[in-house]
Motif scaffolding. Structure first.
Motif, PDB file in Angstrom:
ATOM      1  N   ASP A  43      -2.977  -4.332  -2.143  1.00 53.64           N
ATOM      2  CA  ASP A  43      -4.171  -3.649  -1.613  1.00 53.64           C
ATOM      3  C   ASP A  43      -5.174  -3.454  -2.741  1.00 53.64           C
ATOM      4  O   ASP A  43      -4.996  -2.591  -3.602  1.00 53.64           O
ATOM      5  CB  ASP A  43      -3.775  -2.305  -1.007  1.00 53.64           C
ATOM      6  CG  ASP A  43      -4.927  -1.663  -0.230  1.00 53.64           C
ATOM      7  OD1 ASP A  43      -6.092  -1.976  -0.527  1.00 53.64           O
ATOM      8  OD2 ASP A  43      -4.646  -0.859   0.679  1.00 53.64           O
ATOM      9  N   PRO A  44      -6.272  -4.240  -2.750  1.00 49.73           N
ATOM     10  CA  PRO A  44      -7.254  -4.129  -3.834  1.00 49.73           C
ATOM     11  C   PRO A  44      -8.083  -2.855  -3.767  1.00 49.73           C
ATOM     12  O   PRO A  44      -8.776  -2.526  -4.730  1.00 49.73           O
ATOM     13  CB  PRO A  44      -8.136  -5.367  -3.627  1.00 49.73           C
ATOM     14  CG  PRO A  44      -8.043  -5.655  -2.166  1.00 49.73           C
ATOM     15  CD  PRO A  44      -6.644  -5.284  -1.782  1.00 49.73           C
ATOM     16  N   ALA A  45      -8.035  -2.128  -2.642  1.00 44.18           N
ATOM     17  CA  ALA A  45      -8.805  -0.901  -2.521  1.00 44.18           C
ATOM     18  C   ALA A  45      -8.084   0.301  -3.124  1.00 44.18           C
ATOM     19  O   ALA A  45      -8.683   1.357  -3.302  1.00 44.18           O
ATOM     20  CB  ALA A  45      -9.128  -0.617  -1.047  1.00 44.18           C
ATOM     21  N   MET A  46      -6.802   0.158  -3.443  1.00 41.30           N
ATOM     22  CA  MET A  46      -6.030   1.246  -4.030  1.00 41.30           C
ATOM     23  C   MET A  46      -6.021   1.133  -5.547  1.00 41.30           C
ATOM     24  O   MET A  46      -6.094   0.037  -6.101  1.00 41.30           O
ATOM     25  CB  MET A  46      -4.592   1.233  -3.489  1.00 41.30           C
ATOM     26  CG  MET A  46      -4.497   1.432  -1.975  1.00 41.30           C
ATOM     27  SD  MET A  46      -2.791   1.391  -1.340  1.00 41.30           S
ATOM     28  CE  MET A  46      -2.162   2.933  -2.009  1.00 41.30           C
ATOM     29  N   SER A  47      -5.926   2.248  -6.192  1.00 36.96           N
ATOM     30  CA  SER A  47      -5.948   2.271  -7.649  1.00 36.96           C
ATOM     31  C   SER A  47      -4.813   1.434  -8.226  1.00 36.96           C
ATOM     32  O   SER A  47      -3.645   1.596  -7.853  1.00 36.96           O
ATOM     33  CB  SER A  47      -5.808   3.714  -8.140  1.00 36.96           C
ATOM     34  OG  SER A  47      -5.739   3.769  -9.551  1.00 36.96           O
ATOM     35  N   GLY A  48      -5.163   0.497  -9.123  1.00 38.00           N
ATOM     36  CA  GLY A  48      -4.172  -0.356  -9.754  1.00 38.00           C
ATOM     37  C   GLY A  48      -3.850  -1.612  -8.986  1.00 38.00           C
ATOM     38  O   GLY A  48      -3.030  -2.409  -9.416  1.00 38.00           O
ATOM     39  N   HIS A  49      -4.498  -1.800  -7.809  1.00 37.73           N
ATOM     40  CA  HIS A  49      -4.249  -2.992  -6.981  1.00 37.73           C
ATOM     41  C   HIS A  49      -2.738  -3.176  -6.789  1.00 37.73           C
ATOM     42  O   HIS A  49      -2.165  -4.205  -7.147  1.00 37.73           O
ATOM     43  CB  HIS A  49      -4.869  -4.221  -7.636  1.00 37.73           C
ATOM     44  CG  HIS A  49      -5.003  -5.400  -6.722  1.00 37.73           C
ATOM     45  ND1 HIS A  49      -5.857  -6.449  -6.986  1.00 37.73           N
ATOM     46  CD2 HIS A  49      -4.401  -5.711  -5.546  1.00 37.73           C
ATOM     47  CE1 HIS A  49      -5.765  -7.341  -6.036  1.00 37.73           C
ATOM     48  NE2 HIS A  49      -4.884  -6.915  -5.146  1.00 37.73           N
ATOM     49  N   PRO A  50      -2.059  -2.199  -6.171  1.00 39.80           N
ATOM     50  CA  PRO A  50      -0.591  -2.229  -6.121  1.00 39.80           C
ATOM     51  C   PRO A  50      -0.044  -3.140  -5.025  1.00 39.80           C
ATOM     52  O   PRO A  50      -0.724  -3.503  -4.062  1.00 39.80           O
ATOM     53  CB  PRO A  50      -0.241  -0.776  -5.815  1.00 39.80           C
ATOM     54  CG  PRO A  50      -1.381  -0.317  -4.957  1.00 39.80           C
ATOM     55  CD  PRO A  50      -2.602  -0.984  -5.542  1.00 39.80           C
ATOM     56  N   ILE A  51       1.221  -3.474  -5.181  1.00 37.44           N
ATOM     57  CA  ILE A  51       1.971  -4.165  -4.138  1.00 37.44           C
ATOM     58  C   ILE A  51       2.291  -3.147  -3.042  1.00 37.44           C
ATOM     59  O   ILE A  51       2.838  -2.075  -3.319  1.00 37.44           O
ATOM     60  CB  ILE A  51       3.275  -4.763  -4.705  1.00 37.44           C
ATOM     61  CG1 ILE A  51       2.950  -5.820  -5.753  1.00 37.44           C
ATOM     62  CG2 ILE A  51       4.136  -5.359  -3.591  1.00 37.44           C
ATOM     63  CD1 ILE A  51       4.168  -6.285  -6.548  1.00 37.44           C
ATOM     64  N   VAL A  52       1.953  -3.486  -1.782  1.00 39.96           N
ATOM     65  CA  VAL A  52       2.211  -2.573  -0.670  1.00 39.96           C
ATOM     66  C   VAL A  52       3.275  -3.125   0.272  1.00 39.96           C
ATOM     67  O   VAL A  52       3.739  -2.413   1.169  1.00 39.96           O
ATOM     68  CB  VAL A  52       0.918  -2.271   0.117  1.00 39.96           C
ATOM     69  CG1 VAL A  52      -0.075  -1.527  -0.764  1.00 39.96           C
ATOM     70  CG2 VAL A  52       0.289  -3.545   0.674  1.00 39.96           C
ATOM     71  N   TYR A  53       3.650  -4.381   0.080  1.00 36.09           N
ATOM     72  CA  TYR A  53       4.748  -4.952   0.859  1.00 36.09           C
ATOM     73  C   TYR A  53       5.395  -6.064   0.050  1.00 36.09           C
ATOM     74  O   TYR A  53       4.712  -6.856  -0.605  1.00 36.09           O
ATOM     75  CB  TYR A  53       4.268  -5.521   2.204  1.00 36.09           C
ATOM     76  CG  TYR A  53       5.404  -6.174   2.973  1.00 36.09           C
ATOM     77  CD1 TYR A  53       6.271  -5.405   3.729  1.00 36.09           C
ATOM     78  CD2 TYR A  53       5.634  -7.549   2.879  1.00 36.09           C
ATOM     79  CE1 TYR A  53       7.350  -5.988   4.394  1.00 36.09           C
ATOM     80  CE2 TYR A  53       6.710  -8.136   3.534  1.00 36.09           C
ATOM     81  CZ  TYR A  53       7.560  -7.358   4.281  1.00 36.09           C
ATOM     82  OH  TYR A  53       8.626  -7.927   4.921  1.00 36.09           O
ATOM     83  N   ALA A  54       6.731  -6.133   0.107  1.00 33.32           N
ATOM     84  CA  ALA A  54       7.492  -7.201  -0.541  1.00 33.32           C
ATOM     85  C   ALA A  54       8.535  -7.711   0.440  1.00 33.32           C
ATOM     86  O   ALA A  54       9.266  -6.919   1.050  1.00 33.32           O
ATOM     87  CB  ALA A  54       8.165  -6.695  -1.815  1.00 33.32           C
ATOM     88  N   SER A  55       8.602  -9.022   0.609  1.00 34.38           N
ATOM     89  CA  SER A  55       9.515  -9.613   1.586  1.00 34.38           C
ATOM     90  C   SER A  55      10.950  -9.613   1.076  1.00 34.38           C
ATOM     91  O   SER A  55      11.213  -9.464  -0.124  1.00 34.38           O
ATOM     92  CB  SER A  55       9.077 -11.045   1.903  1.00 34.38           C
ATOM     93  OG  SER A  55       9.344 -11.903   0.792  1.00 34.38           O
ATOM     94  N   ARG A  56      11.870  -9.847   2.007  1.00 30.84           N
ATOM     95  CA  ARG A  56      13.271  -9.945   1.624  1.00 30.84           C
ATOM     96  C   ARG A  56      13.515 -11.183   0.771  1.00 30.84           C
ATOM     97  O   ARG A  56      14.365 -11.190  -0.119  1.00 30.84           O
ATOM     98  CB  ARG A  56      14.136  -9.989   2.880  1.00 30.84           C
ATOM     99  CG  ARG A  56      14.085  -8.715   3.709  1.00 30.84           C
ATOM    100  CD  ARG A  56      14.816  -8.861   5.041  1.00 30.84           C
ATOM    101  NE  ARG A  56      14.811  -7.606   5.790  1.00 30.84           N
ATOM    102  CZ  ARG A  56      15.276  -7.470   7.025  1.00 30.84           C
ATOM    103  NH1 ARG A  56      15.795  -8.526   7.641  1.00 30.84           N
ATOM    104  NH2 ARG A  56      15.239  -6.301   7.635  1.00 30.84           N
ATOM    105  N   GLY A  57      12.753 -12.241   1.069  1.00 30.31           N
ATOM    106  CA  GLY A  57      12.894 -13.466   0.294  1.00 30.31           C
ATOM    107  C   GLY A  57      12.506 -13.276  -1.162  1.00 30.31           C
ATOM    108  O   GLY A  57      13.019 -13.972  -2.043  1.00 30.31           O
ATOM    109  N   LEU A  58      11.585 -12.344  -1.424  1.00 32.90           N
ATOM    110  CA  LEU A  58      11.177 -12.081  -2.802  1.00 32.90           C
ATOM    111  C   LEU A  58      12.344 -11.528  -3.608  1.00 32.90           C
ATOM    112  O   LEU A  58      12.527 -11.880  -4.779  1.00 32.90           O
ATOM    113  CB  LEU A  58      10.000 -11.103  -2.823  1.00 32.90           C
ATOM    114  CG  LEU A  58       9.385 -10.862  -4.196  1.00 32.90           C
ATOM    115  CD1 LEU A  58       8.511 -12.049  -4.610  1.00 32.90           C
ATOM    116  CD2 LEU A  58       8.542  -9.585  -4.205  1.00 32.90           C
ATOM    117  N   ALA A  59      13.142 -10.678  -2.978  1.00 29.54           N
ATOM    118  CA  ALA A  59      14.313 -10.121  -3.670  1.00 29.54           C
ATOM    119  C   ALA A  59      15.306 -11.218  -4.017  1.00 29.54           C
ATOM    120  O   ALA A  59      15.897 -11.223  -5.108  1.00 29.54           O
ATOM    121  CB  ALA A  59      14.967  -9.059  -2.799  1.00 29.54           C
ATOM    122  N   SER A  60      15.488 -12.171  -3.100  1.00 24.20           N
ATOM    123  CA  SER A  60      16.415 -13.265  -3.365  1.00 24.20           C
ATOM    124  C   SER A  60      15.929 -14.151  -4.506  1.00 24.20           C
ATOM    125  O   SER A  60      16.726 -14.632  -5.319  1.00 24.20           O
ATOM    126  CB  SER A  60      16.603 -14.106  -2.096  1.00 24.20           C
ATOM    127  OG  SER A  60      17.127 -13.323  -1.041  1.00 24.20           O
TER     128      SER A  60
END
Length: 396
Positions: A43-60
């Motif tokens: 989310d570029p509108a939030m401070s620090g441009h944080p990750i707001v969702y991560a998929s299960r595949g990313l963990a793998s």
């Protein structure tokens, strides 16, 4: 907002989740969890441009669990040997709010380096053009088969590794200055040889991105906020020649032409029958991806089937639920087919739509044959004019 590690505090988790649920409904998280592939949303509108969702595949792929990355900037995947030029390219794409693909060396949670094809794309508000999120898809790049090298008696040469300076920069993106993907640490100096993404890797990244866009688009309509992968603007869309427009205008069926060679495969032509069927004006849809017709009841599996056939340059006929401009759904018999130019290369894709809730008179023909008649007419027009170089306006 970025934390040093571990799960973010409860209030921060609520804000991160609201970044998605407030815009796409509470069910969007479950839908995203079912999608294959390694990807995240920021989310570029939030401070620090944080990750707001991560998929299960990313963990793998990376070893990072969602709770390890939520609230943090995506630069956490980078390390000492990550190419600064590749990072700068991603930063520039985010700043310019455009899609971008690059092969880049990232690092897993245990510090092991690995090559991925990174596909970054903005998610736009369909009406006012604001960037709501960025999606980032990671596709692992396999090592090329090693060839047996001739014996060499020279001693190996080792390049000296130097520590990269830590850079903290701010990125002017959307309504809040987010942080760029530029922070590099000292993990895993061993990078190996650079890898090149294959055509299959690129198609896989694009297909995953399209599935994400489709899910976000369907659920955004539940909140009255429609999103798309490109600003719905005909600026920059190649104008078809008057000869081609005239030939296409004689075809009575409801169809659109899309250009796969342009970012997000936008509509470059829409027939009068299509405008009557959907309620949209030509100005509203030129430059948009066809997903603007999708809604909460549109089957994700059918959309994935369409994407697979497009990637394989094959035709397909599907049944799915689409939506008119006024929000009313209609059962759509959709035929999608590649249209090749005189040299045999795919120039466009034609999408022929038929409302199955209405009784049609096809002069004794089946609906499928009626649709194929439109495909044949488009093919004749494109091939004949492409041979003389008359597909686009002369100025282009």
């Amino acid at each position: 907002m970025e934390s040093s590690g571990g799960a973010p505090p409860a209030e921060e988790r609520r804000l991160l989740a609201a970044s998605l649920t407030a815009r796409y409904s509470d069910w969007v998280l479950e839908e995203l969890d079912e999608l294959p592939g390694s990807f995240l949303l920021t989310d570029p509108a939030m401070s620090g441009h944080p990750i707001v969702y991560a998929s299960r595949g990313l963990a793998s792929l990376t070893g990072y669990r969602p709770r390890d990355v939520l609230g943090r900037n995506a630069r956490l995947f980078q390390g000492a040997a990550t190419d600064r030029a590749a990072v700068a390219g991603v930063r520039d794409a985010v700043r310019c709010q455009r899609a971008h693909q690059v092969a880049i060396l990232n690092y897993r949670r245990d510090g092991a380096p690995h090559w991925v094809l990174l596909h970054v794309a903005p998610v736009f508000h369909a009406h006012d053009g604001r960037v709501l999120h960025f999606l980032a898809v990671q596709v692992p790049i396999a090592a090329a088969p090693r060839r047996r090298a001739a014996p060499c008696r020279r001693p190996p040469v080792f390049a000296a590794c130097r520590e990269e300076a830590r850079v903290e920069e701010e990125l002017p993106c959307a309504s809040h200055a987010g942080e760029a993907f530029v922070d590099i640490d000292k993990r895993g100096l061993e990078a190996g040889e650079p890898r090149v993404a294959s055509g299959c890797d690129k198609e896989k990244a694009l297909s995953t991105a399209n599935s994400i866009f489709s899910a976000l688009n369907r659920y955004s309509k539940l909140t009255g906020l429609v999103v798309c992968g490109k600003r719905c603007d005909s600026a920059g869309i190649p104008a078809l020649s008057s000869s081609l427009n005239l030939s296409l205008g004689r075809i009575k069926q409801s169809f659109v032409l899309t250009d796969r060679h342009l970012p997000d495969m936008p509509v470059v032509y829409a027939s009068d029958a299509f405008l009557s069927l959907t309620g949209y004006s030509r100005e509203e849809i030129l430059g948009c991806n066809c997903r603007f017709l999708n809604g909460p009841g549109t089957s994700l599996e059918v959309l994935e089937e369409i994407n697979r056939n497009i990637c394989c340059e094959q035709a397909c006929t599907v049944h799915l639920l689409n939506y008119r401009k006024d929000g009313l759904a209609f059962p759509d018999l959709l035929h999608v087919s590649p249209i090749r130019n005189a040299s045999g290369k795919v120039a466009f894709h034609v999408w022929v739509h038929l409302d199955e809730s209405i009784k049609h008179d096809f002069n004794g023909l089946s609906p499928e044959v009626w649709q194929l008649g439109a495909v044949g007419a488009v093919r004749v027009a494109v091939r004949s004019l492409s041979a003389s170089g008359s597909l686009l306006r002369p100025s282009q």
